[in-house]
Scaffold this motif. Structure first.
Motif: not given
Length: 221
Positions: A69-78, A80-86, A102-108
């Motif tokens: 669970k912790l690994i999955l949550t940390l992966f999600r954070i990484v 979504v951060t990459c998507i934000g920079f994109w 498309a990127i905006s709604i994926i990020f949200a």
């Protein structure tokens, strides 16, 4: 599309997603459901893992559910951060509105589910056999980064026994479809769908003036 418009879309989706989740969490006990139509139900379930309720520990048996669970949550954070920079990059470069949307709604959507995973364990009490309390005195049902994602949208469009003449599956009970999801999941799926279906339009790097000049030239010839 400007970054301000993209942020407006993101905030709007996040509000709808979080308001719906908080309402369900504070008005339904786990596995409670309400039939809205024969093909649509509000059904409260919690997802502790990835899509379809799968977990990393299902594939890597040497990892405990808690660590997975912790690994999955940390992966999600990484992620979504990459998507934000994109997203910031494509808005600065004035890419197509289709791509930015498309990127905006994926990020949200990704951020909406991350909020559940990171904070809901601390903000809410357990929902098993009871309606959860917001900011309970005795603490939440889990630590930070170990929260569960709230799902509530269920579309049991059809269920029944498949015809005998169907190969492999004939005569077996089938339900379309069983997964329960949320607004964030819809946003992610829609965004990915847009990138796949409208791929050429989304990733068209030609400026509008160049496209117009090209069309004018083709008309002349």
């Amino acid at each position: 599309m400007s970054l301000k418009k993209a942020l407006f879309i993101i905030i709007l989706i996040l509000l709808i997603d979080q308001i719906s989740k908080i309402y369900i969490k504070t008005h339904f006990a786990l596995n409670d459901d309400i039939t809205v139509f024969s093909w649509f139900k509000i059904a409260f379930v919690e997802n502790d893992g990835m899509a379809w309720g799968t977990k990393l520990s299902d594939f890597f048996t040497f990892i405990s559910d808690r660590s997975a669970k912790l690994i999955l949550t940390l992966f999600r954070i990484v992620a979504v951060t990459c998507i934000g920079f994109w997203l910031v990059d494509v808005t600065k470069k004035k890419k197509s509105k289709t791509l930015i949307f498309a990127i905006s709604i994926i990020f949200a959507g990704a951020l909406g589910n991350i909020i559940d995973s990171v904070f809901y364990g601390v903000l809410f009490s357990d929902s098993d056999m009871q309606i959860a309390t917001f900011l309970p005195e005795g603490g939440g049902y889990a630590e930070v980064f170990h929260g569960k994602v709230v799902d509530m949208l269920h579309f049991p469009i059809w269920s029944g026994v498949l015809p005998e003449w169907l190969p492999f599956f004939g005569g077996k009970y089938f339900s379309f479809f069983d997964p329960v999801f949320n607004v964030a999941d819809i946003a992610i799926s829609t965004g990915i769908g847009i990138l796949i279906v409208f791929n050429k339009k989304a990733f068209n790097d030609k400026p509008k003036t160049e496209i117009h000049d090209s069309e004018s030239h083709n008309n002349l010839t």
